[in-house]
Design a protein around this motif. Sequence first.
Motif, short mmCIF file in Angstrom:
data_model
loop_
_atom_site.label_atom_id
_atom_site.label_comp_id
_atom_site.label_asym_id
_atom_site.label_seq_id
_atom_site.Cartn_x
_atom_site.Cartn_y
_atom_site.Cartn_z
N ILE A 94 1.08 -1.51 0.17
CA ILE A 94 0.12 -0.21 0.11
C ILE A 94 1.01 0.85 -0.04
CG2 ILE A 94 -1.20 0.90 1.43
CD1 ILE A 94 -3.38 -1.53 1.86
N ALA A 95 1.76 1.51 0.43
CA ALA A 95 3.33 2.66 0.71
C ALA A 95 3.13 2.18 -0.28
CB ALA A 95 3.74 2.40 1.28
N VAL A 96 4.32 1.64 -1.10
CA VAL A 96 4.73 1.57 -2.84
C VAL A 96 3.08 2.28 -3.54
CG1 VAL A 96 5.76 0.27 -4.74
CG2 VAL A 96 6.72 0.46 -2.03
N LEU A 97 2.24 1.86 -3.85
CA LEU A 97 1.25 2.10 -4.44
C LEU A 97 0.74 3.54 -4.43
CD1 LEU A 97 -1.42 -1.03 -4.57
CD2 LEU A 97 0.27 -0.11 -6.69
N THR A 98 1.13 3.71 -3.04
CA THR A 98 0.84 5.61 -2.42
C THR A 98 1.47 6.15 -3.62
OG1 THR A 98 -0.57 5.00 -0.30
CG2 THR A 98 -0.06 6.83 -1.06
N VAL A 99 3.21 6.12 -2.73
CA VAL A 99 4.02 6.69 -3.72
C VAL A 99 3.76 7.15 -5.36
CG1 VAL A 99 6.15 6.54 -3.81
CG2 VAL A 99 5.71 6.74 -1.59
#
Length: 191
Positions: A94-99
Amino acid sequence: ALQASGYPLVRGAAKIPESKLDAFVAANPELGLDAAAVRAGEKTMVPADKLVADKLLTQEEVGSATEMAVYNIDKGGAFTMVADPARVNWTVIIAVLTVLVIYVTMVYGPIAALLVELFPTRIRYTGMSLPYHIGNGWFGGLLPATAFAMSAAKGDIYYGLWYPIVFAGITLVIGLLFLPETKDRDIHTME
């Protein structure tokens, strides 16, 4: 090799006709099969037309046979990738997709402002829409198919990366040579 490296691959069952059993055993030594033991095991008699319909054999391979034995070999079929939900790091994903979404917004915001400033009011919509949709729709939309076709034709999984690299280079050159500076341009003028 992928499975031995820890990729979550699961191998399904295979249906092998009698005429292809010896070749299958020879082509898959990692299964440790013995053709005689497989023949002595459970088999299903399948009509020739069903063998052709299920694409287990071609019409030429069936020949004059009316039916043929088919063996079900456990873990001898195609691999499918099945992720173990317990091993998935959802927080990192989720963090990578948010970035990545933030990166996309950092690109799309300035594009909208630039396109508005590039064209006079009377042709602004056409001027904005045409390059935007050609770039995103055609070049961007065809990227997966074109990159896959390039990789498949060359036999190199990385060869398809030349498609976005070349178009990014073309965009850079055209942008440097032909795009005017739009700072302080009045977007309300009727040029």
